[in-house]
Design a protein around this motif. Structure first.
Motif, PDB file in Angstrom:
ATOM      1  N   GLN A 109       1.204  -1.230   0.182  1.00  8.02           N
ATOM      2  CA  GLN A 109      -0.101   0.162  -0.192  1.00  8.02           C
ATOM      3  C   GLN A 109       0.679   0.992   0.141  1.00  8.02           C
ATOM      4  N   LYS A 112       2.113   2.375  -3.769  1.00  9.97           N
ATOM      5  CA  LYS A 112       0.501   2.353  -4.134  1.00  9.97           C
ATOM      6  C   LYS A 112       0.731   3.712  -4.195  1.00  9.97           C
ATOM      7  N   TYR A 113       1.119   3.812  -3.130  1.00 15.21           N
ATOM      8  CA  TYR A 113       0.350   5.613  -2.634  1.00 15.21           C
ATOM      9  C   TYR A 113       1.989   6.691  -3.238  1.00 15.21           C
ATOM     10  N   LYS A 116       1.872   6.950  -6.463  1.00 15.26           N
ATOM     11  CA  LYS A 116       0.859   8.045  -6.960  1.00 15.26           C
ATOM     12  C   LYS A 116       1.189   9.631  -6.593  1.00 15.26           C
TER      13      LYS A 116
END
Length: 168
Positions: A109, A112-113, A116
């Motif tokens: 996670q 993922k962030y 981004k």
């Protein structure tokens, strides 16, 4: 049909204008240390889709300023802000998952962030993605990906990444 489109366009314009006003009001309240009032304004702006207001609300919940401290609420509003393109919220989510603050630690996670946030131009997030790949945290170790993100971090002005990258 044309009239309906015009009404929709006007609503989008005015809704965004109001959202920006709510963020500004919230920021002014925040600067005046009236965190409760800031939370109210940020909530209204966030409900209207203003990413900076969602970020502000997520920050207030994270710190417990004007609202009860709640990682769950912080994550909720940071996720909304991130989805709307606010790079600081994406970075904060990556940090929460990297550190396990209020959530179970998850490098998947976090990656993922941070990715981004990196795509949105956050140099520290790019550096964090490079570190995750270089150390194989939650993913297979991948030096090519680490170098790719280290180069991005440098491109976005991360001095340590530039130094490390130039020493290779």
């Amino acid at each position: 049909m044309k009239r309906m489109f015009m009404l929709f366009a006007l609503c989008v314009f005015f809704c965004n204008s109001y959202a920006k006003d709510y963020f500004k009001l919230g920021f002014e309240a925040y600067e005046n240390l009236d965190f409760y009032q800031a939370s109210k304004y940020f909530k209204k702006g966030c409900d209207l889709g203003q990413e900076a207001a969602c970020y502000g609300l997520g920050d207030l919940y994270h710190k417990g300023l004007g609202v009860p401290q709640s990682y769950a609420q912080s994550i909720k509003y940071h996720k909304k802000a991130c989805e709307l393109g606010h790079k600081n919220s994406c970075f904060n989510l990556g940090a929460l998952f990297s550190n396990g603050d209020g959530v179970q630690r998850s490098y998947v996670q976090a990656l993922k962030y941070h990715k981004k946030a990196c795509e949105l131009g956050d140099n520290e997030a790019c550096n964090n993605v490079a570190l995750i790949y270089a150390n194989g945290l939650g993913v297979l170790q991948n030096y090519d990906q680490a170098l790719k993100y280290l180069e991005k971090a440098c491109k976005f002005g991360h001095e340590k990444a530039c130094k490390f990258f130039s020493d290779l």
